[in-house]
Every structure is written in C-alpha cells, then in structure tokens.
Write a protein that holds these residues in place. Structure first.
Motif, PDB file in Angstrom:
ATOM      1  N   GLY A  16       0.867  -1.180   0.000  1.00  0.00           N
ATOM      2  CA  GLY A  16       0.000   0.000   0.000  1.00  0.00           C
ATOM      3  C   GLY A  16       0.902   1.228   0.000  1.00  0.00           C
ATOM      4  O   GLY A  16       2.138   1.114   0.060  1.00  0.00           O
ATOM      5  N   MET A  58      -9.472   4.552  -8.661  1.00  0.00           N
ATOM      6  CA  MET A  58     -10.472   3.728  -7.964  1.00  0.00           C
ATOM      7  C   MET A  58     -10.735   4.164  -6.535  1.00  0.00           C
ATOM      8  O   MET A  58     -11.829   4.014  -6.021  1.00  0.00           O
ATOM      9  CB  MET A  58     -10.016   2.267  -7.940  1.00  0.00           C
ATOM     10  N   PRO A  60      -8.633   6.902  -3.489  1.00  0.00           N
ATOM     11  CA  PRO A  60      -8.543   8.312  -3.103  1.00  0.00           C
ATOM     12  C   PRO A  60      -8.650   9.241  -4.303  1.00  0.00           C
ATOM     13  O   PRO A  60      -8.175   8.929  -5.394  1.00  0.00           O
ATOM     14  CB  PRO A  60      -7.149   8.432  -2.488  1.00  0.00           C
ATOM     15  N   ASN A 283       2.164  -3.502   6.881  1.00  0.00           N
ATOM     16  CA  ASN A 283       1.321  -2.451   6.278  1.00  0.00           C
ATOM     17  C   ASN A 283      -0.098  -3.006   6.083  1.00  0.00           C
ATOM     18  O   ASN A 283      -0.973  -2.352   5.556  1.00  0.00           O
ATOM     19  CB  ASN A 283       1.934  -2.007   4.938  1.00  0.00           C
ATOM     20  N   SER A 284      -0.298  -4.243   6.562  1.00  0.00           N
ATOM     21  CA  SER A 284      -1.636  -4.820   6.492  1.00  0.00           C
ATOM     22  C   SER A 284      -2.474  -4.164   7.591  1.00  0.00           C
ATOM     23  O   SER A 284      -1.937  -3.727   8.611  1.00  0.00           O
ATOM     24  CB  SER A 284      -1.529  -6.326   6.716  1.00  0.00           C
ATOM     25  N   LYS A 431     -10.207  -6.908  -1.519  1.00  0.00           N
ATOM     26  CA  LYS A 431      -9.046  -6.545  -2.355  1.00  0.00           C
ATOM     27  C   LYS A 431      -7.849  -6.054  -1.554  1.00  0.00           C
ATOM     28  O   LYS A 431      -6.710  -6.096  -2.030  1.00  0.00           O
ATOM     29  CB  LYS A 431      -9.451  -5.434  -3.341  1.00  0.00           C
ATOM     30  N   LEU A 439     -12.424   2.740   5.324  1.00  0.00           N
ATOM     31  CA  LEU A 439     -11.431   3.479   4.533  1.00  0.00           C
ATOM     32  C   LEU A 439     -10.247   3.930   5.373  1.00  0.00           C
ATOM     33  O   LEU A 439      -9.141   4.089   4.864  1.00  0.00           O
ATOM     34  CB  LEU A 439     -12.055   4.726   3.886  1.00  0.00           C
ATOM     35  N   GLY A 476      -5.892   8.129   5.356  1.00  0.00           N
ATOM     36  CA  GLY A 476      -5.701   9.253   4.429  1.00  0.00           C
ATOM     37  C   GLY A 476      -4.254   9.224   3.986  1.00  0.00           C
ATOM     38  O   GLY A 476      -3.363   8.799   4.757  1.00  0.00           O
ATOM     39  N   PRO A 478      -1.817  11.514   3.395  1.00  0.00           N
ATOM     40  CA  PRO A 478      -0.741  12.197   4.129  1.00  0.00           C
ATOM     41  C   PRO A 478      -0.380  11.474   5.433  1.00  0.00           C
ATOM     42  O   PRO A 478       0.806  11.335   5.763  1.00  0.00           O
ATOM     43  CB  PRO A 478      -1.323  13.587   4.424  1.00  0.00           C
TER      44      PRO A 478
END
Ligand SMILES: Cc1cc2nc3c(=O)[nH]c(=O)nc-3n(C[C@H](O)[C@H](O)[C@H](O)COP(=O)(O)OP(=O)(O)OC[C@H]3O[C@@H](n4cnc5c(N)ncnc54)[C@H](O)[C@@H]3O)c2cc1C
Length: 496
Positions: A16, A58, A60, A283-284, A431, A439, A476, A478
């Motif tokens: 990601g 798809m 952000p 990062n999961s 996915k 989100l 998000g 940033p």
C-alpha cells in the motif's frame, strides 16, 4: 543509518502507499528492504482502472499536503520532477444544496471568505476567524499528534507537548465538531459545509470532537492539488522511485504468519516457506495483522474492537455529456445531515438521501474520457461491512442518487450512463484486507480515538513495526505517509 550500525534485512508486508513510503525511507537509510504484496499490483486502495475509453482512479481522489511526497524524493536523493508532477487547484470544490444554493470553495482564503459572505448569512470576518482558529489548533497539535509516536514518553517531554497542554481549552476536545460549528455560525448551510470535514477521516460530525475543525486549515493553507496523470500516479511514481533505489517487490505473495521467537520478530511465513528478517513491518490492516498473522500472540482487544470508520460505495460512470457546472471535486449535500450520519453509524445502513460526491478527472486530464464525455467517480459514505445486504443497498441507492443528481443538475442522468462499474465495502475488504472495508481503520468518533489507534511498534515483540491507515497517526494519504516516517525514525533510533 547511524555510524557503526549494520544494515538490517527488513520485510514489509503490503505494498500500500504506506508500505511503499516506509520502504523508500528504510532503503534510503541503508537497509535491505523487500516488500511482499498479496495482489499482483502495488498501491492497495490507491489504484486505477481503464475501460471503454474511460480511466478511473479507484480509491482516493483528494490530494493534500504534497510536501510529504516531496520529502520521499528528498530522502531518496532523486529529482521529483523526473517522477511526479502536480498542480494546485484554485477551485477546491463545488457545492450543491437541495434548496438550490451553489457554492464554489476557492483556495485563496480571502476570496473564499468574500464568496462565502455573498452566498451564506455570514460576514467575511467570521470566516477568517474560523480559519484562524483552525490554524491555531493545527499548529498546536500537528507535530505532536501526527508526526511523532504517541506511545513514547519522549513525545510528551517536548516543548510542543507543553504548549498543547497549556492551550488544551482552545482545542475544543470536549465538544463535537457539529456543536463547535453551530457555535461559530448561524447559517445551517455553512454549518453543514464545515461539518463535512469529519468525513475526511471517515467519522460523524455529530460524534467526532471539535478539534477536527483543524482540517479546513489543511485544505485552505496547504491547498489541494491534482497529480499529473491522476491520483494513481502517486502509486506509480513512488513504486518507480522505490524500485530505482533498490527496494525489492514480490507480488502475489500473501504473508500467512509473522514468525516470532523469544518475543522478537524473526521473519514471515508464505505458503509454508519461512523467510527470515531482522525486522518486520506490517502495512496490512491492524485487525487481520493480529487475527491472522499473529495468532500466537494475545491481541489488544480494546484497540481492535474500536468501531470502524465509514466505508464507500462508488459508481464509476462513463457519462456521454459534459457538465460545465462541475469541477474536479463536487458535493451534492443531503437535506438532513444528522439523519444521514445516524444511518451510517447507528443503523449501519444508507439513508435514502445521501450526500453524493462526484470526482471528474477528465476536467483536468481530457484523455480520461472520450471526447465530449466525462468520467464520474460517484461516491457516497456508507457504513463499514457488517454483513449488510449490499446488493439491495446498491440497487436502492443507485436509483436514489440518480434522482437526486437529475434533480440538481436538471438533466436525466440515467440516460447518460454508458459505462458502469461498482465498488462496495465488501470488495474493498477483499481486495486490500482492510477490516470491514473501512477506509481509514478505526473511526475518530470519540475524543480518545487518537490514543486508541495501535502504536507503530509493539512493546512486547521486538523488531515488529506497523504502518498504514489503520495505525497511528491515521488514514488518508498524508497520514499514511507520516506513519512510514515514524516507523523509519523508530527503527533508526532503536538501540539495537
Ligand atoms: C474509495 C476510497 C476513497 C478514499 N479517498 C481518499 C481521499 O480522497 N484522500 C485520502 O487521502 N485518502 C483517501 N482514502 C484513504 C486512502 O486510500 C488510504 O488511507 C490509504 O490508501 C491506505 O494506504 P495503506 O498503505 O495504509 O493501506 P492499503 O492501501 O489498504 O494497502 C495495504 C496493502 O497491504 C496488502 N496486504 C494486506 N495484507 C497482506 C498480507 N497478509 N500479505 C501481503 N500483502 C498484504 C494489501 O493487498 C494492500 O495492497 C480513500 C480510500 C478509498 C478506498
């Protein structure tokens, strides 16, 4: 890397945007870094697709704080212009209300205030005062809450921490964003406008604390931007940068377990094969990280059981017409914002009149749609996936929002849709392994939520770190990029 230290062999689970950013920083510090990704592409939620002459980002669509991307090129010592270009938006977003009011939010603060005073019952001074309070909140807390680990005592021994504690009353932590906005303004349309910023981290303005009123400062002071080639170029350029400096990427490699020995991470297991590492960074999403990858360890239930942020339902529409009243970002407000958020967070359902966001990148990149057409990324906020009947929600919501848009744009939208694809919370979850398709990980619907996000490290397991939207400092783009900065600093300063 500090003098005398040996490079470490580091595995990152997930490519990601946070995983890629962390990899760039750790590789630039001199470590050997390999990223194992379950999908056959990088970027996780930040991806794109093209079909029937239309290109769609798809996930952000709003790009703020490009300085955190710039920083990655600086640490990697590569010229950003060779990889990534972006431009500032003068019109931040066009707003449409059910009573016929339209409002163009401009980037320039004084122009914004002038336009707002013409549209709403408000003086320019009141608007400028709001932005000033927003800025004060940001300056008091950003370096403390966003750029450092909240879970290290050193963070609280700084000048910034003392300043924030002395000014705690001006942070509006003990009121909700909606109450704060109602205190600042009388015009309900303006209150709704400023309440909307709660959705930037997937929360409800009627629950999230007033400190979230710092978010307008980010949009107004730091600005909003559009990357050349669309949002997906954030992924492609950072992936290229990481590859160029020697980060290794392994796709179609789903990590099944993080292996630990004597309270230390020692590697990962993929399809029965052990791959050793000095350091593992996940990062999961933090929930599957514990429930699937660290089954042998006791999970921090209080953190994992925090309610999730909102998710999204998106209709990617190829539209056979151009609408001059639309810009890149467009919001069509619901009539009853309170009812809309009660549906999302209390009833876990979708209100019949949801706020609709339309992102049209063909306004900036004409090639994103056939000539004379537009590519509409039409999104509404929805609850995270708790097993709802999404097929029936999608069916009824689709017709509700087509009616709403047709009413407000004075055009039968249903006749203009020549292409359609749909993304729902279940698909987001499958996915990207994001728990319940949220989100932004956990929601920020209470004043303690910043402290109930998982830290970027685990005190009971050495050499295990966490980055990404479900851990500190939050979701998000940033904040995901900042999580990579915090992890790389923690690794740099670790005594081993
Ligand atoms: C529809 C939508 C709209 C959004 N709008 C905005 C916006 O406008 N602005 C904004 O700033 N943010 C927005 N966001 C949020 C933003 O996309 C996320 O905060 C950010 O992309 C999260 O990045 P990440 O690296 O934490 O995680 P992800 O993007 O979820 O990536 C995690 C990666 O890890 C991989 N992975 C997980 N488990 C394993 C495993 N066991 N083995 C190997 N690989 C694994 C996954 O396959 C995935 O590729 C939006 C998100 C969505 C979905």
């Amino acid at each position: 890397m500090k003098k005398g230290k040996k490079p470490k062999n580091i595995i990152i689970i997930g490519a990601g945007i946070a995983g890629i950013a962390t990899a760039i920083r750790l590789k630039s510090q001199g470590h050997d870094v390999a990223v194992y990704e379950a999908n056959n592409y990088p970027g996780g939620k930040l991806t794109a697709f093209s079909e029937k002459g239309y290109r769609f980002d798809m996930g952000p669509s709003l790009f703020t704080m490009p300085q955190f991307i710039e920083e990655l090129f600086e640490v990697a010592k590569k010229p950003i212009k060779d990889y990534f270009q972006y431009k500032k938006k003068e019109v931040v977003c066009n707003y449409f209300y059910e009573d016929g009011t339209t409002f163009s939010a401009l980037a320039d603060e004084s122009k914004f205030a002038k336009e707002a005073s013409k549209t709403f019952e408000v003086t320019e001074e009141k608007i400028l005062n709001y932005f000033n309070e927003s800025k004060i909140k940001y300056n008091l807390t950003a370096s403390l809450f966003l750029e450092k680990s909240l879970h290290k005592t050193t963070t609280y021994l700084s000048k910034e921490a003392l300043r924030a504690i002395f000014n705690i009353n001006s942070l509006d932590i003990n009121t909700t964003l909606s109450n704060y906005n109602s205190k600042m303004f009388e015009d309900e349309r303006l209150i709704q406008f400023y309440n909307r910023f709660a959705t930037y981290n997937g929360s409800s303005p009627f629950q999230t604390p007033g400190i979230m009123s710092m978010i307008p400062h980010l949009e107004q002071y730091f600005g909003t931007y559009f990357p050349k080639g669309g949002m997906h170029s954030i992924t492609t350029s950072l992936f290229r940068l990481a590859s160029d400096i020697g980060v290794e990427f392994k796709f179609n490699q789903k990590v099944n377990q993080i292996i630990t020995d004597k309270s230390k991470a020692t590697g990962v297991l993929i399809n029965g094969e052990f791959i050793s590492a000095d350091i593992v960074v996940s990062n999961s999403d933090i929930v599957p990280t514990y429930r699937q990858l660290l089954k042998q360890h006791k999970p921090p239930e209080k953190i994992l059981q925090q309610p999730r942020s909102s998710s999204a339902l998106i209709f990617y529409w190829g539209i056979t017409k151009q609408f001059p009243q639309l810009d890149l970002h467009n919001i069509f407000f619901s009539e009853d914002y309170k009812a809309e958020f009660d549906y999302i967070f209390e009833k876990e359902d979708v209100h019949q009149d949801p706020t609709v966001y339309i992102n049209v990148t063909s306004k900036e990149e004409p090639d994103d749609a056939p000539k004379g057409h537009e590519n509409w990324f039409t999104m509404i906020n929805v609850p995270s996936n708790n097993g709802q009947d999404w097929d029936s929600i999608i069916e009824k919501t689709r017709s509700n929002i087509i009616l709403k848009l047709s009413r407000l744009l004075k055009e039968d939208i249903s006749k203009l849709i020549e292409f359609e694809a749909i993304l729902d919370p279940k698909t987001i979850e499958s996915k990207t392994q994001s728990y319940q398709g949220a989100l932004y990980g956990a929601s920020s619907n209470n004043k303690y939520s910043a402290f109930l996000r998982h830290p970027n490290f685990k005190s009971k397991i050495a050499d295990l770190y966490f980055c990404g939207g479900s851990v500190h400092p939050g979701g998000g783009i940033p904040l995901c990029l900042l999580s990579g900065k915090i992890v790389s600093e923690l690794i740099e300063t670790s005594s081993k």
